[in-house]
Design an enzyme around this catalytic site. Structure first.
Site, PDB file in Angstrom:
ATOM      1  N   LEU A  61       0.865  -1.196   0.000  1.00  0.00           N
ATOM      2  CA  LEU A  61       0.000   0.000   0.000  1.00  0.00           C
ATOM      3  C   LEU A  61       0.890   1.231   0.000  1.00  0.00           C
ATOM      4  CD1 LEU A  61      -2.953   0.841   2.401  1.00  0.00           C
ATOM      5  CD2 LEU A  61      -0.857   2.176   2.563  1.00  0.00           C
TER       6      LEU A  61
ATOM      7  N   ASP B 251       0.110   5.695  -1.295  1.00  0.00           N
ATOM      8  CA  ASP B 251      -0.676   6.920  -1.048  1.00  0.00           C
ATOM      9  C   ASP B 251      -2.182   6.718  -0.818  1.00  0.00           C
ATOM     10  OD1 ASP B 251       1.752   7.541  -2.167  1.00  0.00           O
ATOM     11  OD2 ASP B 251       0.939   8.681  -3.831  1.00  0.00           O
TER      12      ASP B 251
ATOM     13  N   GLU C 162       5.115  16.085  -5.564  1.00  0.00           N
ATOM     14  CA  GLU C 162       4.100  15.045  -5.674  1.00  0.00           C
ATOM     15  C   GLU C 162       2.895  15.413  -4.804  1.00  0.00           C
ATOM     16  OE1 GLU C 162       6.177  10.944  -6.782  1.00  0.00           O
ATOM     17  OE2 GLU C 162       6.470  11.406  -4.672  1.00  0.00           O
TER      18      GLU C 162
ATOM     19  N   ASP D 272      -0.898  13.176 -10.082  1.00  0.00           N
ATOM     20  CA  ASP D 272      -1.615  13.242  -8.807  1.00  0.00           C
ATOM     21  C   ASP D 272      -2.660  14.348  -8.764  1.00  0.00           C
ATOM     22  OD1 ASP D 272       0.253  11.298  -8.240  1.00  0.00           O
ATOM     23  OD2 ASP D 272       1.561  12.625  -7.097  1.00  0.00           O
TER      24      ASP D 272
ATOM     25  N   TYR E  76      -2.250   5.455 -11.016  1.00  0.00           N
ATOM     26  CA  TYR E  76      -1.503   6.221 -10.017  1.00  0.00           C
ATOM     27  C   TYR E  76      -2.442   7.086  -9.175  1.00  0.00           C
ATOM     28  CZ  TYR E  76       3.378   5.104 -11.241  1.00  0.00           C
ATOM     29  OH  TYR E  76       4.598   4.501 -11.401  1.00  0.00           O
TER      30      TYR E  76
HETATM   31  C1  FRU Z   1       3.816   9.261  -4.277  1.00  0.00           C
HETATM   32  C2  FRU Z   1       3.714   8.692  -5.681  1.00  0.00           C
HETATM   33  C3  FRU Z   1       2.787   9.523  -6.565  1.00  0.00           C
HETATM   34  C4  FRU Z   1       2.346   8.544  -7.601  1.00  0.00           C
HETATM   35  C5  FRU Z   1       2.212   7.285  -6.785  1.00  0.00           C
HETATM   36  C6  FRU Z   1       2.509   6.008  -7.509  1.00  0.00           C
HETATM   37  O1  FRU Z   1       4.158   8.309  -3.344  1.00  0.00           O
HETATM   38  O2  FRU Z   1       4.995   8.588  -6.280  1.00  0.00           O
HETATM   39  O3  FRU Z   1       3.391  10.681  -7.094  1.00  0.00           O
HETATM   40  O4  FRU Z   1       1.160   8.892  -8.224  1.00  0.00           O
HETATM   41  O5  FRU Z   1       3.109   7.419  -5.691  1.00  0.00           O
HETATM   42  O6  FRU Z   1       2.249   4.914  -6.681  1.00  0.00           O
END
Ligand code: FRU
Length: 490
Positions: free
Chosen positions: A31, A33, A226, A164, A92
């Protein structure tokens, strides 16, 4: 006092001794984000980055869980998978809006091209980051995916790293009804000078989006930003610290997880997550304040907030850290890794920002131990320890015999420290973390089977850490202070 813990529930048994009781954890695999946090018809929905078949991370899906009270989470498996050409290498991170009785999930479709002729670096070539939308009535079953934005919609000075989407209703009377923030990495003269920034898109209908603005810090802050987020606090009692009148103007915060940030404000982790006071407009002129860490612990990254139906601003972070092989998580041998923090209410008194465990946790407090100046409790994995009115910052708490929270009177820092730093020990290789604070006046620690979250000074400073105890205990000493410890019956 020794208290026998209840027999281990089935789910806990299959996930091993460190299965969490009230922290959202994956049913299987890895797991990261929090994604798509929202509340619909009373039910809280949390989605999360999940590699169900790869415990060390890999192809990303959206896992899903629901809760009626932010404490107990019902797992619902994987609900969005990488199954189109626009998200083939990963569903993502992204966010959700409840609109017209449906959950609208916006996320980044990660595409990595393969070629025998060209050597892609996947920073300036070989990668597409698309924004996709999928909607759902019940949060579990999503309709067809809709492609909203592709790299052709992003400014040319950016690398392929744009992702994101955080979508929310615009707080402004003028301009588009909805805004979307995207984190981005701009090209520098050379790779060492790449720079994190944000794109702001606007929309009237949540499907057609137009670039409205770009947000950069006055000085570069790392090479990539991010998981952006935007919070407006303090204008309602739900987002104000107790006993303070709501303010007229919100304290606006821009939250980012910058990679490559250096200097004292970045803290000691590989990547930090933090917020900056934001003055002005997301779609016009603005100014950014200093960067503050959300959490000074070992395990915290990529937080996301949402507004609950009662107006509270709730933040959930990933209790984990990317690219951090030095910390061991022995749950890997039980087929799962990482979890979320508890949902936290974010409030302000106009000057400072505080995070507090969601108030629903009070309903789960059962057996109570009381101490005047000192207290010892053994055999209780799930606990809620509260120390009020600490005198002269004199306070020390040791959890599971090897993790100590204390105040350093010389450096004026709160210190969270594992006694044993070996990979096989309680902290799995974690060492020490510090946050500056003029004093330590109150402390609250929430303990679960394999984590502690430490809230200091009413939540002005917070530390999150995983830990892997063989037996559970809490030893607290704070001369003349009232110490209370509850078992949490979750
Ligand atoms: C942050 C990240 C995001 C991306 C996701 C991929 O932890 O790198 O920028 O969308 O994780 O799992």
């Amino acid at each position: 006092m020794l208290l026998q813990t209840s027999p281990t529930p089935t789910a806990t048994r299959t996930h091993g001794p460190w299965a969490q009781r009230f922290h959202l954890m994956p049913q299987a695999g890895w797991l990261n984000d929090p994604n798509g946090l929202c509340q619909k018809d009373g039910t809280f929905h949390a989605y999360f980055q999940n590699s169900p078949d790869q415990v060390d991370g890999g192809l990303k899906h959206w896992g899903h869980a629901t809760s009626r009270d932010l404490v107990r989470w019902e797992p619902d498996g994987v609900v969005l998978s990488p199954d189109t050409p626009y998200d083939a290498q990963g569903v993502y991170s992204g966010s959700a809006q409840v609109h017209d009785g449906r959950i609208w999930a916006f996320y980044t479709g990660n595409v990595k091209h393969a070629s025998h002729e060209v050597a892609f670096d996947y920073v300036t070539s070989g990668r597409d980051a698309n924004v996709l939308l999928a909607t759902s009535d019940d949060g579990s079953h999503f309709g067809p995916k809709q492609l909203l934005l592709t790299p052709a919609d992003y400014p040319a000075h950016l690398t392929c790293h744009v992702r994101d989407p955080k979508v929310f209703a615009s707080p402004y009377a003028q301009g588009p009804a909805y805004l979307m923030l995207l984190g981005a990495r701009a090209k520098g003269l050379d790779r060492a000078h790449d720079r994190g920034e944000l794109l702001v898109f606007g929309s009237e209908d949540l499907t057609r989006w137009r670039l409205e603005n770009q947000i950069v810090s006055p000085e570069p802050m790392g090479y990539m930003w991010e998981c952006p987020d935007f919070l407006g606090l303090g204008t309602t009692s739900a987002t104000s610290a107790e006993n303070r009148c709501p303010q007229k103007e919100p304290l606006n915060l821009l939250s980012v997880s910058p990679q490559g940030l250096e200097g004292p404000e970045a803290g000691s982790n590989v990547y930090p997550s933090g917020y900056m006071a934001f003055a002005g407009s997301l779609v016009g002129a603005h100014e950014l304040g200093r960067f503050h860490l959300w959490d000074g612990g070992f395990d915290f990254y990529a937080p996301q907030t949402f507004t609950a139906q009662d107006g509270r601003c709730i933040l959930i972070g990933w209790m984990g850290m990317p690219d951090c092989p030095q910390h061991r998580n022995p749950t890997v041998s039980c087929g799962w890794q990482h979890c979320f923090t508890v949902p936290r209410e974010v409030v302000t008194d106009g000057a400072q920002v505080f995070q507090r465990p969601a108030r629903e946790f009070y309903d789960y407090r059962s057996s109570l131990w009381l101490g005047d100046g000192s207290l010892q409790v053994s055999g209780v994995p799930c606990f809620d320890l509260e120390i009020a009115r600490i005198v002269d910052s004199q306070c020390s708490v040791t959890v599971a015999g090897g993790l100590t929270v204390s105040y350093d009177q010389t450096s004026h820092e709160i210190v969270v420290s594992f006694e044993d730093r070996l990979a096989e020990s309680l902290g799995g290789g974690r060492g020490e973390r510090r946050l500056a604070a003029p004093a330590l006046t109150s402390l609250r620690i929430l303990g679960d089977a394999s984590s502690v979250e430490v809230f200091c000074n009413g939540g002005a400073q917070v530390f999150s850490s995983r830990y892997y105890p063989r037996s559970y205990s809490v030893q607290a000493s704070a001369p003349k202070a009232a110490i209370r410890c509850w078992q949490l019956d979750v």
